[in-house]
Structures are given as structure tokens and as C-alpha cells.
Design a protein around this motif. Sequence first.
Motif, PDB file in Angstrom:
ATOM      1  N   ALA A 176       3.842  -0.817   0.217  1.00 19.52           N
ATOM      2  CA  ALA A 176       2.931   0.055  -0.534  1.00 19.52           C
ATOM      3  C   ALA A 176       2.171   0.998   0.404  1.00 19.52           C
ATOM      4  O   ALA A 176       1.963   2.175   0.092  1.00 19.52           O
ATOM      5  CB  ALA A 176       1.958  -0.782  -1.360  1.00 19.52           C
ATOM      6  N   SER A 177       1.790   0.496   1.564  1.00 20.58           N
ATOM      7  CA  SER A 177       1.015   1.335   2.509  1.00 20.58           C
ATOM      8  C   SER A 177       1.856   2.486   3.060  1.00 20.58           C
ATOM      9  O   SER A 177       1.327   3.503   3.490  1.00 20.58           O
ATOM     10  CB  SER A 177       0.467   0.480   3.661  1.00 20.58           C
ATOM     11  OG  SER A 177       1.534   0.062   4.495  1.00 20.58           O
ATOM     12  N   LYS A 178       3.197   2.339   3.011  1.00 25.67           N
ATOM     13  CA  LYS A 178       4.088   3.410   3.502  1.00 25.67           C
ATOM     14  C   LYS A 178       4.533   4.361   2.394  1.00 25.67           C
ATOM     15  O   LYS A 178       5.151   5.386   2.665  1.00 25.67           O
ATOM     16  CB  LYS A 178       5.338   2.794   4.152  1.00 25.67           C
ATOM     17  CG  LYS A 178       5.059   2.095   5.482  1.00 25.67           C
ATOM     18  CD  LYS A 178       6.344   1.647   6.159  1.00 25.67           C
ATOM     19  CE  LYS A 178       6.799   0.316   5.587  1.00 25.67           C
ATOM     20  NZ  LYS A 178       7.939  -0.252   6.317  1.00 25.67           N
ATOM     21  N   MET A 179       4.257   3.992   1.151  1.00 25.71           N
ATOM     22  CA  MET A 179       4.718   4.824   0.029  1.00 25.71           C
ATOM     23  C   MET A 179       3.917   6.123  -0.075  1.00 25.71           C
ATOM     24  O   MET A 179       2.717   6.136   0.171  1.00 25.71           O
ATOM     25  CB  MET A 179       4.603   4.043  -1.290  1.00 25.71           C
ATOM     26  CG  MET A 179       5.659   2.968  -1.443  1.00 25.71           C
ATOM     27  SD  MET A 179       5.344   1.867  -2.856  1.00 25.71           S
ATOM     28  CE  MET A 179       5.486   3.011  -4.234  1.00 25.71           C
ATOM     29  N   LYS A 180       4.628   7.191  -0.476  1.00 27.93           N
ATOM     30  CA  LYS A 180       3.974   8.494  -0.656  1.00 27.93           C
ATOM     31  C   LYS A 180       3.273   8.564  -2.019  1.00 27.93           C
ATOM     32  O   LYS A 180       2.369   9.357  -2.225  1.00 27.93           O
ATOM     33  CB  LYS A 180       5.007   9.619  -0.576  1.00 27.93           C
ATOM     34  CG  LYS A 180       5.758   9.673   0.760  1.00 27.93           C
ATOM     35  CD  LYS A 180       6.832  10.758   0.721  1.00 27.93           C
ATOM     36  CE  LYS A 180       7.576  10.862   2.045  1.00 27.93           C
ATOM     37  NZ  LYS A 180       8.590   9.801   2.219  1.00 27.93           N
ATOM     38  N   ALA A 181       3.732   7.740  -2.946  1.00 29.65           N
ATOM     39  CA  ALA A 181       3.231   7.791  -4.330  1.00 29.65           C
ATOM     40  C   ALA A 181       1.852   7.151  -4.448  1.00 29.65           C
ATOM     41  O   ALA A 181       1.516   6.248  -3.687  1.00 29.65           O
ATOM     42  CB  ALA A 181       4.203   7.049  -5.239  1.00 29.65           C
ATOM     43  N   PRO A 182       1.050   7.604  -5.454  1.00 32.51           N
ATOM     44  CA  PRO A 182      -0.175   6.862  -5.778  1.00 32.51           C
ATOM     45  C   PRO A 182       0.260   5.496  -6.325  1.00 32.51           C
ATOM     46  O   PRO A 182       1.147   5.431  -7.171  1.00 32.51           O
ATOM     47  CB  PRO A 182      -0.830   7.691  -6.898  1.00 32.51           C
ATOM     48  CG  PRO A 182      -0.052   8.961  -6.975  1.00 32.51           C
ATOM     49  CD  PRO A 182       1.278   8.739  -6.342  1.00 32.51           C
ATOM     50  N   LYS A 183      -0.296   4.419  -5.803  1.00 30.39           N
ATOM     51  CA  LYS A 183       0.186   3.107  -6.261  1.00 30.39           C
ATOM     52  C   LYS A 183      -0.962   2.117  -6.435  1.00 30.39           C
ATOM     53  O   LYS A 183      -2.036   2.273  -5.846  1.00 30.39           O
ATOM     54  CB  LYS A 183       1.232   2.511  -5.313  1.00 30.39           C
ATOM     55  CG  LYS A 183       0.719   2.163  -3.917  1.00 30.39           C
ATOM     56  CD  LYS A 183       0.816   3.342  -3.001  1.00 30.39           C
ATOM     57  CE  LYS A 183       0.134   3.116  -1.676  1.00 30.39           C
ATOM     58  NZ  LYS A 183       0.068   4.337  -0.855  1.00 30.39           N
ATOM     59  N   LYS A 184      -0.672   1.120  -7.252  1.00 32.26           N
ATOM     60  CA  LYS A 184      -1.641   0.047  -7.482  1.00 32.26           C
ATOM     61  C   LYS A 184      -0.860  -1.256  -7.565  1.00 32.26           C
ATOM     62  O   LYS A 184       0.233  -1.290  -8.127  1.00 32.26           O
ATOM     63  CB  LYS A 184      -2.393   0.301  -8.789  1.00 32.26           C
ATOM     64  CG  LYS A 184      -3.418  -0.771  -9.106  1.00 32.26           C
ATOM     65  CD  LYS A 184      -4.131  -0.517 -10.421  1.00 32.26           C
ATOM     66  CE  LYS A 184      -5.098  -1.676 -10.706  1.00 32.26           C
ATOM     67  NZ  LYS A 184      -5.772  -1.524 -11.999  1.00 32.26           N
ATOM     68  N   ILE A 185      -1.404  -2.319  -6.972  1.00 32.42           N
ATOM     69  CA  ILE A 185      -0.774  -3.641  -7.096  1.00 32.42           C
ATOM     70  C   ILE A 185      -1.743  -4.559  -7.828  1.00 32.42           C
ATOM     71  O   ILE A 185      -2.918  -4.662  -7.438  1.00 32.42           O
ATOM     72  CB  ILE A 185      -0.440  -4.267  -5.727  1.00 32.42           C
ATOM     73  CG1 ILE A 185       0.397  -3.332  -4.863  1.00 32.42           C
ATOM     74  CG2 ILE A 185       0.281  -5.599  -5.921  1.00 32.42           C
ATOM     75  CD1 ILE A 185       0.668  -3.852  -3.437  1.00 32.42           C
ATOM     76  N   HIS A 186      -1.272  -5.211  -8.868  1.00 35.51           N
ATOM     77  CA  HIS A 186      -2.079  -6.253  -9.516  1.00 35.51           C
ATOM     78  C   HIS A 186      -1.394  -7.590  -9.253  1.00 35.51           C
ATOM     79  O   HIS A 186      -0.247  -7.794  -9.641  1.00 35.51           O
ATOM     80  CB  HIS A 186      -2.202  -6.022 -11.027  1.00 35.51           C
ATOM     81  CG  HIS A 186      -2.942  -7.145 -11.704  1.00 35.51           C
ATOM     82  ND1 HIS A 186      -4.310  -7.285 -11.598  1.00 35.51           N
ATOM     83  CD2 HIS A 186      -2.503  -8.203 -12.439  1.00 35.51           C
ATOM     84  CE1 HIS A 186      -4.690  -8.376 -12.257  1.00 35.51           C
ATOM     85  NE2 HIS A 186      -3.609  -8.951 -12.779  1.00 35.51           N
ATOM     86  N   TRP A 187      -2.102  -8.477  -8.555  1.00 34.55           N
ATOM     87  CA  TRP A 187      -1.553  -9.794  -8.255  1.00 34.55           C
ATOM     88  C   TRP A 187      -1.989 -10.788  -9.326  1.00 34.55           C
ATOM     89  O   TRP A 187      -3.180 -10.933  -9.593  1.00 34.55           O
ATOM     90  CB  TRP A 187      -2.042 -10.284  -6.888  1.00 34.55           C
ATOM     91  CG  TRP A 187      -1.510  -9.463  -5.748  1.00 34.55           C
ATOM     92  CD1 TRP A 187      -2.199  -8.568  -4.992  1.00 34.55           C
ATOM     93  CD2 TRP A 187      -0.166  -9.464  -5.240  1.00 34.55           C
ATOM     94  NE1 TRP A 187      -1.377  -8.000  -4.044  1.00 34.55           N
ATOM     95  CE2 TRP A 187      -0.128  -8.532  -4.167  1.00 34.55           C
ATOM     96  CE3 TRP A 187       0.998 -10.157  -5.585  1.00 34.55           C
ATOM     97  CZ2 TRP A 187       1.038  -8.279  -3.446  1.00 34.55           C
ATOM     98  CZ3 TRP A 187       2.159  -9.906  -4.854  1.00 34.55           C
ATOM     99  CH2 TRP A 187       2.171  -8.975  -3.799  1.00 34.55           C
TER     100      TRP A 187
END
Length: 226
Positions: A176-187
Motif C-alpha cells: 500500500a505504501s508503494k501504491m500510486k492510488a489513494p488507498k485505505k485498509i480496514h483490518w
Amino acid sequence: MKKVLPVKVKIPFGNKYLDAIFSVPKKKSTYGVILTHGAGGDMNFPHLVSLAAYLASHGVLCLRFTCKGLNIAYRTKAFKTVVEYLKLSDDYKLSGVFLAGRSMGSRAAASVIRQLSQDDDDDFIQGLICLSYPLHRPKLQSKLRDEDLLFIRCPVLFVSGSADEMCEKRLLEGVASKMKAPKKIHWVGKANHGMAVKGRTTEDVMEEINAQVFSWLRENIELEHE
């Protein structure tokens, strides 16, 4: 939840048809979600049925479909066919869609988004929802399935179990830290790849997931608050 109307359809795919079901909100929807299952099962996997009903009852059209097969290229081709079908639909004129899948279905969704973003620059696809994204095979953390994710530019939501044997927490956070996209992770705390959590009912876990998906959708599109 508000009453949702299910509409069964058959989507032409090569010389066969894909079985699919629309969950249609009472009010006309401007945005939709296309949803598919993992390597096993079909579109009637309980988590998908629950999410589709929840989204439709909150004003988001949902189209879930079945595509059997363990070949990722075949699954991707089928998903692409469903995107085109919905885009050209006269019954549901949508401004945009979000592609969603569980496990292998989310890999297929990511692959479609990467392919379509290379083909054209239209903005029909608004984002990607990955439920239990299978980042690696169990105990094979050295080989990550991250190539499509790194190319995607549209918003991405990951919903994964913190004890998922196919998606180690630190590895997904690294990708996720390398992705160019806006992202969100829900665990989902202590959930495995099938989203089972000791001491919690399936319904309870699904309520958490459904609410997370809808609230993320609302952040990414102009949805009327119901």
C-alpha cells in the motif's frame, strides 16, 4: 434495511452466459458496484449476498456475478465483459462503477482496472474494493501478487482479516505504501482469509464489513445520506 429488488440476468460471454443478479435500490442509482466471488463458491456466497443487499438498501446498485474457473486471465476476461455490459445497459444508466471482489475475484477486478486504464482514459471505473485480497499463497510470502495494484490510480479499499493466512499485515501495508492510488485498509481484528473470527457471528462480521465498504463509497462519490 429497505426492501431491495433482485433481478436475475444472463450476460453473454463468448459462446456461453454468466449468471448474474442485480440488487436494485428503490431510487434510481447513479453509481454501481460489480461484485464477484473467490476461487470457490459463486455469487451466492453469503458475504456477497449480504453486501449487495446492504449497498442497494443504501442507494447503490449492485451487480454480482458467477464465473467458475481458477484461471486468473479467464476470470479477468469475464469481469471485463460484465463491466462492458453494465456500461452499455439502457436499464441502468450509471455515471460510474466500483469493481469489487472477494479473494481471487479481487485480483481479477484489479487486473481489469489495470487493463482498462491502459486501453482508454474514460472515468467509468471509479475505484476498487478488495475483500480478503490474496496477496500471497499461504506460507509463500516471498512471492507477492502486487503487480496490478502498483499500476492502479483510482481509489482502492482493502478489507482484510488481521490473521489472514494469504495476506500478511505488514506485507499489505508495505505494498500500500508503494501504491500510486489513494488507498485505505480496514483490518477486521483476528479474522482469517474467510473472515471468520472466533467468538463473533458471521452476521456481526459482515455488518462491520458492509458498513466500512459503504462509508468508503460515500467518501468517494456524492451519495445522498440516507
